[in-house]
Design a protein around this motif. Structure first.
Motif, PDB file in Angstrom:
ATOM      1  N   ARG A 149       0.779  -1.004   0.047  1.00 15.75           N
ATOM      2  CA  ARG A 149       0.048  -0.082   0.039  1.00 15.75           C
ATOM      3  C   ARG A 149       0.879   1.357   0.076  1.00 15.75           C
ATOM      4  NH1 ARG A 149      -5.080   0.483   1.472  1.00 15.75           N
ATOM      5  NH2 ARG A 149      -5.337  -1.639   1.895  1.00 15.75           N
ATOM      6  N   THR A 150       0.518   2.262  -0.676  1.00 15.19           N
ATOM      7  CA  THR A 150       1.190   3.647  -0.826  1.00 15.19           C
ATOM      8  C   THR A 150       0.770   4.524   0.019  1.00 15.19           C
ATOM      9  OG1 THR A 150       0.300   3.917  -2.766  1.00 15.19           O
ATOM     10  CG2 THR A 150       2.500   2.931  -3.094  1.00 15.19           C
ATOM     11  N   THR A 151      -0.631   4.454   0.571  1.00 12.12           N
ATOM     12  CA  THR A 151      -1.208   5.524   1.386  1.00 12.12           C
ATOM     13  C   THR A 151      -1.759   4.787   2.561  1.00 12.12           C
ATOM     14  OG1 THR A 151      -3.278   5.446   0.108  1.00 12.12           O
ATOM     15  CG2 THR A 151      -1.923   7.216  -0.441  1.00 12.12           C
ATOM     16  N   PRO A 152      -1.736   5.398   3.818  1.00 13.52           N
ATOM     17  CA  PRO A 152      -2.125   4.534   4.989  1.00 13.52           C
ATOM     18  C   PRO A 152      -3.554   4.372   4.852  1.00 13.52           C
ATOM     19  CG  PRO A 152      -1.331   7.061   5.472  1.00 13.52           C
ATOM     20  CD  PRO A 152      -1.379   6.984   3.996  1.00 13.52           C
ATOM     21  N   LEU A 153      -4.038   3.078   5.272  1.00 13.26           N
ATOM     22  CA  LEU A 153      -5.212   2.673   5.243  1.00 13.26           C
ATOM     23  C   LEU A 153      -6.115   3.433   6.376  1.00 13.26           C
ATOM     24  CD1 LEU A 153      -7.178   0.445   4.282  1.00 13.26           C
ATOM     25  CD2 LEU A 153      -6.842  -0.902   6.152  1.00 13.26           C
ATOM     26  N   PRO A 154      -7.367   4.136   6.113  1.00 15.72           N
ATOM     27  CA  PRO A 154      -7.991   4.975   7.018  1.00 15.72           C
ATOM     28  C   PRO A 154      -8.894   3.985   7.837  1.00 15.72           C
ATOM     29  CG  PRO A 154      -8.436   5.706   4.663  1.00 15.72           C
ATOM     30  CD  PRO A 154      -7.649   4.339   4.697  1.00 15.72           C
ATOM     31  N   ILE A 155      -8.797   4.123   9.114  1.00 17.24           N
ATOM     32  CA  ILE A 155      -9.601   3.438  10.019  1.00 17.24           C
ATOM     33  C   ILE A 155     -10.791   3.993  10.550  1.00 17.24           C
ATOM     34  CG2 ILE A 155      -9.199   1.908  12.360  1.00 17.24           C
ATOM     35  CD1 ILE A 155      -7.448   0.980   9.968  1.00 17.24           C
ATOM     36  N   PRO A 156     -11.951   3.649  10.419  1.00 19.05           N
ATOM     37  CA  PRO A 156     -13.098   4.323  10.603  1.00 19.05           C
ATOM     38  C   PRO A 156     -13.368   4.666  12.308  1.00 19.05           C
ATOM     39  CG  PRO A 156     -13.751   2.156   9.591  1.00 19.05           C
ATOM     40  CD  PRO A 156     -12.361   2.072   9.779  1.00 19.05           C
ATOM     41  N   GLU A 157     -14.026   5.762  12.283  1.00 21.24           N
ATOM     42  CA  GLU A 157     -13.961   6.439  13.647  1.00 21.24           C
ATOM     43  C   GLU A 157     -14.653   5.474  14.663  1.00 21.24           C
ATOM     44  OE1 GLU A 157     -15.784  10.028  13.591  1.00 21.24           O
ATOM     45  OE2 GLU A 157     -14.491  11.100  12.173  1.00 21.24           O
ATOM     46  N   SER A 158     -15.822   4.491  14.092  1.00 24.36           N
ATOM     47  CA  SER A 158     -16.535   3.640  14.975  1.00 24.36           C
ATOM     48  C   SER A 158     -15.427   2.704  15.637  1.00 24.36           C
ATOM     49  CB  SER A 158     -17.398   2.933  14.252  1.00 24.36           C
ATOM     50  OG  SER A 158     -16.702   2.068  13.231  1.00 24.36           O
ATOM     51  N   GLY A 211       1.403   2.300   7.015  1.00 25.98           N
ATOM     52  CA  GLY A 211       0.619   2.355   8.001  1.00 25.98           C
ATOM     53  C   GLY A 211      -0.992   2.642   8.257  1.00 25.98           C
ATOM     54  N   TRP A 212      -1.510   2.632   9.255  1.00 25.47           N
ATOM     55  CA  TRP A 212      -3.061   2.702   9.498  1.00 25.47           C
ATOM     56  C   TRP A 212      -3.261   4.366   9.952  1.00 25.47           C
ATOM     57  CZ3 TRP A 212      -3.539  -2.208  12.772  1.00 25.47           C
ATOM     58  CH2 TRP A 212      -3.103  -3.418  12.085  1.00 25.47           C
ATOM     59  N   ALA A 213      -4.296   4.973   9.120  1.00 24.33           N
ATOM     60  CA  ALA A 213      -4.624   6.272   9.573  1.00 24.33           C
ATOM     61  C   ALA A 213      -5.885   6.019  10.539  1.00 24.33           C
ATOM     62  CB  ALA A 213      -4.878   7.141   8.367  1.00 24.33           C
ATOM     63  N   PHE A 214      -5.598   6.523  11.797  1.00 26.53           N
ATOM     64  CA  PHE A 214      -6.966   6.579  12.705  1.00 26.53           C
ATOM     65  C   PHE A 214      -7.834   7.750  12.530  1.00 26.53           C
ATOM     66  CE2 PHE A 214      -3.819   3.339  14.521  1.00 26.53           C
ATOM     67  CZ  PHE A 214      -4.871   2.364  14.723  1.00 26.53           C
ATOM     68  N   LEU A 215      -8.974   7.531  11.911  1.00 21.23           N
ATOM     69  CA  LEU A 215      -9.776   8.651  11.936  1.00 21.23           C
ATOM     70  C   LEU A 215     -10.507   9.266  13.183  1.00 21.23           C
ATOM     71  CD1 LEU A 215     -11.254   7.680   8.422  1.00 21.23           C
ATOM     72  CD2 LEU A 215      -9.230   9.041   8.883  1.00 21.23           C
ATOM     73  N   GLY A 216     -10.629  10.678  13.127  1.00 25.47           N
ATOM     74  CA  GLY A 216     -11.567  11.033  14.078  1.00 25.47           C
ATOM     75  C   GLY A 216     -10.674  11.394  15.580  1.00 25.47           C
ATOM     76  N   VAL A 217      -9.327  11.108  15.515  1.00 20.88           N
ATOM     77  CA  VAL A 217      -8.790  11.293  16.744  1.00 20.88           C
ATOM     78  C   VAL A 217      -7.401  12.392  16.389  1.00 20.88           C
ATOM     79  CG1 VAL A 217      -9.054   9.228  18.179  1.00 20.88           C
ATOM     80  CG2 VAL A 217      -7.388   9.062  16.449  1.00 20.88           C
ATOM     81  N   ASP A 218      -7.029  13.295  16.851  1.00 12.45           N
ATOM     82  CA  ASP A 218      -5.831  14.023  16.709  1.00 12.45           C
ATOM     83  C   ASP A 218      -4.526  13.233  16.808  1.00 12.45           C
ATOM     84  OD1 ASP A 218      -5.008  14.546  19.331  1.00 12.45           O
ATOM     85  OD2 ASP A 218      -6.598  15.952  19.414  1.00 12.45           O
ATOM     86  N   ASP A 219      -3.532  13.965  16.283  1.00 12.22           N
ATOM     87  CA  ASP A 219      -2.050  13.396  16.223  1.00 12.22           C
ATOM     88  C   ASP A 219      -1.501  13.205  17.714  1.00 12.22           C
ATOM     89  OD1 ASP A 219      -1.680  12.254  13.815  1.00 12.22           O
ATOM     90  OD2 ASP A 219      -0.228  13.747  12.967  1.00 12.22           O
ATOM     91  N   ASP A 220      -1.845  13.759  18.717  1.00 16.18           N
ATOM     92  CA  ASP A 220      -1.412  13.867  19.756  1.00 16.18           C
ATOM     93  C   ASP A 220      -2.077  12.660  20.737  1.00 16.18           C
ATOM     94  OD1 ASP A 220       0.065  16.216  19.266  1.00 16.18           O
ATOM     95  OD2 ASP A 220      -1.365  17.523  20.285  1.00 16.18           O
ATOM     96  N   ALA A 221      -3.032  12.087  20.077  1.00 19.32           N
ATOM     97  CA  ALA A 221      -3.653  10.890  20.876  1.00 19.32           C
ATOM     98  C   ALA A 221      -2.607   9.725  20.904  1.00 19.32           C
ATOM     99  CB  ALA A 221      -4.797  10.651  20.204  1.00 19.32           C
TER     100      ALA A 221
END
Ligand code: HEM
Length: 535
Positions: free
Chosen positions: A161-170, A316-326
């Motif tokens: 994968r070339t872009t992070p996989l978005p992980i849904p907010e749920s 990597g995986w992009a965790f949606l709905g949370v800011d980067d400081d989480a």
């Protein structure tokens, strides 16, 4: 009314120096918001003024005198109704209803529908989970299994994968809210598959290797006997490790005294420790009877892959709905790549037995320990190495990285042990001439550890190396849903050992060989010759 002992008052007498253990809060304070922040203990913070109670198995560290690092209270098998949505989504993924389980990289209608359900599912509140550690553990397990089902049923195009996989907010919002409360990263860990997942036959009796051992697990990815047994056998090693932990604790107590009697007792405990390590080896080898190597490699292991599994180039995986400081957003866990919306991928490793505090520390590293395992170099280094010069970066970083994947309380326990004022090896070395039996017993424990590592390498050879080079059987190809075209392409492959990585992200061949070789190097007497090699 409590009295501030650090203040001088006529009745209190002279003031207590700052950092004295009487003025410190209990051994570990509130969990940090990031699992990779090093924990601290009163002994550590006080610069030696606080007593090191390494020898105490304490509830503070979630260590039980009888069960070691396995929770002494029964694991929850299902979350209450408030979080039923998560449990039902997990049932659907595992195929516990009428339909079969979701397929790896499925991409079929069922997988698409399931993932669409996760994407539209609401974000459930996690406040009610905070009332109980058992709820938090089950919630972490359920959410991380959902996460891995979501990730690994998504077709990968292009590969890697070339872009992070978005992980849904749920999934991402509740998971990142609860993970720091346990001190765990937002990914399936060894704690989820083993510590929070096993059941013993008699729920009201004490857990025990002889009379009430772990026999079942609650949640698997594949529903196969092989996967269940893989976790059960790890739990059995943990319970056997509890006995080894007890012996280590007794040995550390003797180190404080170190008189004639204490040295004799120390030798006795080390001999018993060798027997216990051999027992753990035997349990580990029982895998060969109950875990099918092909099922393990092709059907089970791929579910464990973490966001870093494509090596240094992982998106990597992009965790949606949370800011980067989480929780968990340490620099080393962030990928260079981001989604179109600028969310950076996070790189976490999948579960590995290296994440087990029991396997990776008390029976092994603390025997050879010379210095702090959480400082620059790992605790597995022999005496000849200087603590500040990591000559073997692979395992130093592996052990340090694996610390991030243990529950906070267990990490804290390791730190506490590492501040023990009298490390074992220098003491044995000091008395080697006058007390040869002690040195013999010490080397005997290391021999047992070497035997364990040799056997473990045989397991890795059978379950990973040989399987990676072999074409899967017809049965397994059918389960994987491979087409004829795939089959024609899938010739026997020549994979170089150096390219293979463990689920914990280690270059597995180099890492395991060095672990084994370091065990012999740490011996006081003459080490035995070379042994089994992966090839
Ligand atoms: C099919 C079974 C198993 C396989 C394929 C396997 C594979 C591996 C691999 C590849 C590593 C390198 C680290 C990484 O994950 O990147 C590792 C580390 C480790 N594994 Fe296993 N493992 C298995 C079962 C077990 C069991 C049952 C134990 C229980 C005692 C265990 C204990 C360890 C330990 C302690 C390490 C850290 C390295 C060391 O101290 O030698 N493994 N394993």
């Amino acid at each position: 009314m409590s009295r501030d002992l650090t203040q001088t008052s006529p009745e209190a007498g002279p003031s207590i120096p700052s950092g004295h253990f009487l003025s410190l809060s209990p051994s570990y304070a509130s969990p940090s918001s990031s699992p990779s922040v090093l924990p601290s203990t009163s002994s550590h913070l006080s610069g030696g003024l606080a007593p090191n109670v390494a020898s105490l198995a304490s509830a503070d560290f979630e260590v039980d005198v009888r069960t070691g690092f396995l929770p002494a209270t029964r694991n929850l098998t299902r979350l209450p109704l408030e979080w039923e949505l998560w449990e039902s989504a997990l049932d659907a993924a595992r195929g516990t209803g009428e339909n079969g389980q979701l397929r790896l990289q499925g991409g079929g209608e069922r997988e698409k529908l399931w993932r669409a359900g996760i994407e539209t599912m609401g974000v459930l509140d996690t406040v009610g989970l905070r009332s109980s550690i058992r709820l938090l553990r089950r919630a972490h397990l359920v959410l991380t299994f959902l996460l891995h089902f979501y990730v690994h049923t998504t077709p990968v195009e292009p590969t890697p994968r070339t872009t992070p996989l978005p992980i849904p907010e749920s999934i991402s919002v509740p998971l990142l809210a609860i993970s720091p409360l346990l001190g765990l990263p937002p990914i399936v860990t060894y704690s989820d598959t083993v510590l929070y997942n096993f059941l013993a036959p008699n729920p009201s009796a004490e857990l025990s290797l002889a009379t009430n051992p772990p026999t079942h697990v609650i949640t698997t990815f594949t529903g196969t006997k092989s996967e269940e047994q893989f976790y059960v056998i790890s739990a059995l090693c943990e319970i056997a490790g509890a006995e080894a932990l007890k012996l280590m604790r007794q040995s550390l107590d003797e180190l404080f005294v170190a008189d004639e009697k204490a040295l004799k007792r120390l030798a006795h405990y080390l001999r018993k420790l060798a027997v216990q390590i051999d027992r753990i080896s035997d349990i580990t080898m029982s895998l060969m009877k109950s875990v099918d190597p092909e099922e393990f490699y092709h059907l089970i292991r791929p579910w464990f892959r973490g966001g870093d599994s494509d090596g240094p180039q992982s998106a990597g995986w992009a965790f949606l709905g949370v800011d980067d400081d989480a929780a968990g957003t340490q620099a080393e866990n962030l990928a260079d790549r981001a989604t179109a919306d600028g969310v950076r991928g996070r790189l976490f490793s999948g579960p590995s037995a290296g994440q087990s505090i029991c396997h990776s520390y008390p029976p092994s590293h603390s025997i050879t320990l010379n210095h702090n395992p959480v400082s620059t170099n790992a605790g597995i280094a022999p005496a000849a190495e200087t603590p500040t010069a990591p000559s073997r970066p692979n395992e130093a970083t592996f052990v340090q990285r694996m610390l991030q994947y243990m529950p906070l309380a267990h990490r804290t326990f390791l730190l506490h042990l590492s501040t023990h004022p009298t490390p074992l090896r220098p003491l044995v070395e000091h008395y080697a001439r006058t007390h040869p039996k002690l040195a013999e017993a010490y080397d005997g424990a290391l021999e047992a550890l070497k035997r364990f590592r040799e056997k473990h390498m045989r397991i890795v050879s059978l379950y990973i190396v040989q399987q990676a080079r072999r074409r899967p059987s017809e049965r397994v190809r059918q389960i994987l849903g491979h087409s004829e075209a795939d089959d024609n392409e899938a010739e026997e492959v020549k994979i170089e050992l150096g390219e293979m990585r463990g689920t914990g992200g280690s270059p597995l061949f180099k890492f395991l060989k060095r672990c084994r070789d370091n065990t012999t190097k740490a011996m006081i007497g003459r080490p035995a010759g070379p042994g089994f090699d992966l090839s």
